[in-house]
Design an enzyme around this catalytic site. Structure first.
Site, short mmCIF file in Angstrom:
data_model
loop_
_atom_site.label_atom_id
_atom_site.label_comp_id
_atom_site.label_asym_id
_atom_site.label_seq_id
_atom_site.Cartn_x
_atom_site.Cartn_y
_atom_site.Cartn_z
N ASP A 111 20.84 6.66 -5.58
CA ASP A 111 21.49 6.56 -4.27
C ASP A 111 20.53 7.12 -3.24
O ASP A 111 20.13 8.29 -3.30
CB ASP A 111 22.79 7.37 -4.29
CG ASP A 111 23.60 7.21 -3.01
OD1 ASP A 111 23.03 6.76 -1.99
OD2 ASP A 111 24.79 7.57 -3.02
N LYS A 169 18.02 2.24 13.16
CA LYS A 169 16.88 1.34 13.01
C LYS A 169 15.80 1.64 14.06
O LYS A 169 14.61 1.44 13.82
CB LYS A 169 17.34 -0.12 13.10
CG LYS A 169 18.10 -0.59 11.86
CD LYS A 169 17.26 -0.44 10.61
CE LYS A 169 17.97 -0.94 9.37
NZ LYS A 169 17.13 -0.84 8.15
N TYR A 217 24.25 2.13 13.94
CA TYR A 217 23.27 1.35 13.17
C TYR A 217 22.01 1.11 13.99
O TYR A 217 20.89 1.29 13.50
CB TYR A 217 23.88 0.02 12.73
CG TYR A 217 22.87 -0.96 12.16
CD1 TYR A 217 22.42 -0.82 10.85
CD2 TYR A 217 22.37 -1.99 12.94
CE1 TYR A 217 21.49 -1.70 10.33
CE2 TYR A 217 21.45 -2.89 12.42
CZ TYR A 217 21.00 -2.74 11.12
OH TYR A 217 20.07 -3.61 10.61
#
Length: 264
Positions: free
Chosen positions: A66, A163, A159
């Site tokens: 993970d 990024k 998100y």
């Protein structure tokens, strides 16, 4: 393009989608590939990828970890180094994109997004760099996004910011590791037709909107991303460092334009 024979390539989150395409392309180029998966439901497809690669006389191995856990990341590298050897090519691909609007993002959603999308990338790079520095050789390729450069959707700021962080990390570590002959680059896909976004694209109207928004009038493929990763992993890209290669059909370079573009 130069082949990658003798190289060991780890691709995180590679049991399906973009990651799967990358490992298959790297294997085609001659690299020994490590397929990383997180949950048991992904294991069967990971085994299928290995079987397909071995049927083509390639070498592939599976490792479970993970990317949100530094402990599991370190155990993953220990296992790879023991069974296969030191990683020559690291492709940070594992990621999540939970669709929650700004006011609905909880601490848990935020932490999970950053744990996988940023922390996992950072500590995989740190661990891979240890042996790469010793060898004075290595390639690190981060899967970024059009969201690394532009606000693709105001719906998912957590998100998008994660990024953006990957873009900056890529540039910072290109400087840090360049003196050790290690290249650190990234690729930035726009929407790619994979299981990752299957639910999103199953609406014909949304699919058509995605196509029309792109200057190339098409949705990208995972193989296109894989081809770009193979290039950045090759000798042909040895002087490319700290670069974000956009695989987006020109989406990130266009600005608001009049509807008719003065085409008469």
């Amino acid at each position: 393009m130069e082949q990658l024979d003798g190289k060991v390539a780890l691709v995180t989150g590679s049991s399906q989608g973009i990651g799967e395409a990358i490992v298959r392309k790297l294997a085609d180029a001659g690299a020994t590939v490590i397929i990383n998966y997180r949950s048991d439901k992904s294991l069967e497809n990971a085994k299928k990828i290995v079987a397909d690669i071995e049927n083509e006389s390639g070498k592939a191995y599976i490792v479970k970890a993970d990317m949100a856990s530094v402990e599991q990341i370190n155990k993953m590298f220990d296992e790879i180094e023991e069974k296969v050897g030191q990683v020559d090519i690291l492709v940070n691909n594992a990621g999540v994109a939970p669709f929650y609007s700004f006011m609905n993002v909880t601490e848990e959603i935020w932490d999970n997004t950053y744990d996988i999308n940023v922390k996992g990338y950072f500590f995989c790079m740190q661990r891979a760099a240890k042996s790469m520095i010793e060898k004075r050789s290595g390639k690190i390729i981060n899967i970024a996004s059009t969201a690394s450069k532009i606000v693709t959707s105001p719906v998912i700021p957590h998100y998008i910011s994660s990024k953006g962080a990957i873009h900056q990390l890529t540039k910072a570590l290109a400087i840090e590791l360049g003196k050790h002959n290690i290249n650190v680059n990234a690729v930035g896909p726009s929407t790619v037709d994979t299981p990752f976004v299957a639910d999103y694209l199953k609406d014909p109207k949304i699919r058509e909107q995605e196509k029309n928004a792109n200057p190339m009038k098409r949705i990208g493929t995972a193989d296109q991303v894989g081809d770009s990763v193979v290039f950045l992993a090759s000798k042909q890209a040895e002087q490319i460092n700290g670069h974000l290669l956009m695989i987006d059909g020109g989406l990130s370079v266009q600005g608001p334009q009049p509807a008719d573009h003065m085409e008469r």
